[in-house]
Design an enzyme around this catalytic site. Structure first.
Site, PDB file in Angstrom:
ATOM      1  N   CYS A 105       0.867  -1.027   0.197  1.00 51.94           N
ATOM      2  CA  CYS A 105      -0.561  -0.113  -0.093  1.00 51.94           C
ATOM      3  C   CYS A 105       0.926   0.735  -0.070  1.00 51.94           C
ATOM      4  O   CYS A 105       2.081   0.967   0.439  1.00 51.94           O
ATOM      5  CB  CYS A 105      -1.074  -0.115   1.089  1.00 51.94           C
ATOM      6  SG  CYS A 105      -1.824   0.988   1.201  1.00 51.94           S
ATOM      7  N   HIS A 147      -8.961  -3.793  -2.907  1.00 50.19           N
ATOM      8  CA  HIS A 147      -7.575  -3.062  -2.222  1.00 50.19           C
ATOM      9  C   HIS A 147      -8.478  -1.082  -1.392  1.00 50.19           C
ATOM     10  O   HIS A 147      -8.729  -0.710  -0.909  1.00 50.19           O
ATOM     11  CB  HIS A 147      -6.087  -3.091  -2.624  1.00 50.19           C
ATOM     12  CG  HIS A 147      -5.567  -2.379  -2.382  1.00 50.19           C
ATOM     13  ND1 HIS A 147      -4.739  -2.590  -1.428  1.00 50.19           N
ATOM     14  CD2 HIS A 147      -5.260  -0.567  -1.915  1.00 50.19           C
ATOM     15  CE1 HIS A 147      -3.875  -1.517  -0.982  1.00 50.19           C
ATOM     16  NE2 HIS A 147      -4.407  -0.890  -1.159  1.00 50.19           N
ATOM     17  N   GLU A 148      -8.488  -0.797  -2.974  1.00 46.80           N
ATOM     18  CA  GLU A 148      -9.697   0.428  -3.512  1.00 46.80           C
ATOM     19  C   GLU A 148     -10.789   0.860  -2.643  1.00 46.80           C
ATOM     20  O   GLU A 148     -10.933   1.369  -1.739  1.00 46.80           O
ATOM     21  CB  GLU A 148      -9.705   1.176  -4.570  1.00 46.80           C
ATOM     22  CG  GLU A 148      -7.940   0.861  -4.966  1.00 46.80           C
ATOM     23  CD  GLU A 148      -7.043   2.236  -4.606  1.00 46.80           C
ATOM     24  OE1 GLU A 148      -7.237   2.668  -3.382  1.00 46.80           O
ATOM     25  OE2 GLU A 148      -5.935   1.292  -4.718  1.00 46.80           O
ATOM     26  N   HIS A 151     -10.152   1.213   1.442  1.00 42.38           N
ATOM     27  CA  HIS A 151      -9.631   2.087   1.875  1.00 42.38           C
ATOM     28  C   HIS A 151     -11.108   3.050   1.496  1.00 42.38           C
ATOM     29  O   HIS A 151     -11.233   3.658   3.056  1.00 42.38           O
ATOM     30  CB  HIS A 151      -9.286   2.841   0.777  1.00 42.38           C
ATOM     31  CG  HIS A 151      -7.322   2.723   0.883  1.00 42.38           C
ATOM     32  ND1 HIS A 151      -6.765   2.292   2.304  1.00 42.38           N
ATOM     33  CD2 HIS A 151      -6.794   2.324  -0.154  1.00 42.38           C
ATOM     34  CE1 HIS A 151      -5.041   2.242   1.736  1.00 42.38           C
ATOM     35  NE2 HIS A 151      -5.325   1.942   0.566  1.00 42.38           N
TER      36      HIS A 151
END
Length: 192
Positions: A105, A147-148, A151
């Site tokens: 990251c 992954h995004e 976030h």
């Protein structure tokens, strides 16, 4: 005395066209671990160019707005020669086998974590609409989108970190201790 103004306040006060500069990626985990709120298309259109300018593609594939200090569900992804602008993206379906990735990251430089990701996902996005992704045809894009979206929810790779599956070998009591002391296992670390 000069009044401090946040980056978000500066961004909201700009009406005229502006020149886009890269913004440093935050490495403040408390902020990155805070869930983001939905964004409007107008907000996203201001933030996408900043994310694009801030993304170092030699280090990563995507950047979420929270990584530059804006807690909105906006992200920019550059993968396999294509740009993806994510807005209020959510995963509505996960299927297929899971795969363990050694994932990094941009907000946690130099650290990788073994994470579990789904091979197939279906996302719902305010710009892209409903999109089905499959690791076998879309490559890492399925992992990048997961992954995004993490976030957006305030989840980092450290929250998803898995220990690698390692079969432990049985150590004989009379074997040299693995700690490197030079003593026999039974006289050193046995039973501790």
């Amino acid at each position: 005395m000069v009044e401090k103004v946040s980056f978000k306040e500066m961004l909201n006060s700009i009406d005229a066209p502006l020149e886009i500069y890269a913004v440093p990626v935050l490495k403040i985990l408390d902020l990155i671990q805070t869930p983001s709120t939905d964004a409007t298309l107008e907000e996203a259109e201001k933030i996408w160019p900043i994310l694009e300018a801030s993304l170092d593609t030699s280090l990563g594939y995507g950047l979420a707005a929270c990584q530059i200090g804006i807690l909105k569900k906006i992200a920019f992804v550059k993968y396999n020669g294509k740009d993806y602008r994510l807005l209020n993206t959510r995963i509505i379906e996960k299927s297929g086998e899971t795969i363990m990735y050694g994932e990094g990251c941009l907000s946690i430089p130099g650290k990788t974590a073994n994470t579990i990701r789904y091979q197939q996902i279906v996302i719902e996005d305010s710009v892209l609409g409903s999109v089905a992704l499959d690791e076998s045809t879309d490559g890492l894009l399925t992992m990048i989108f997961q992954h995004e979206v993490d976030h957006f929810e305030g989840i980092t790779i450290l929250d998803r970190q898995q220990k690698p599956i390692v079969k432990e070998a049985k150590i004989s009591r009379n074997a040299p201790c693995l700690c490197g002391s030079g003593k026999k296992y039974k006289k050193c670390c046995y039973g501790s």
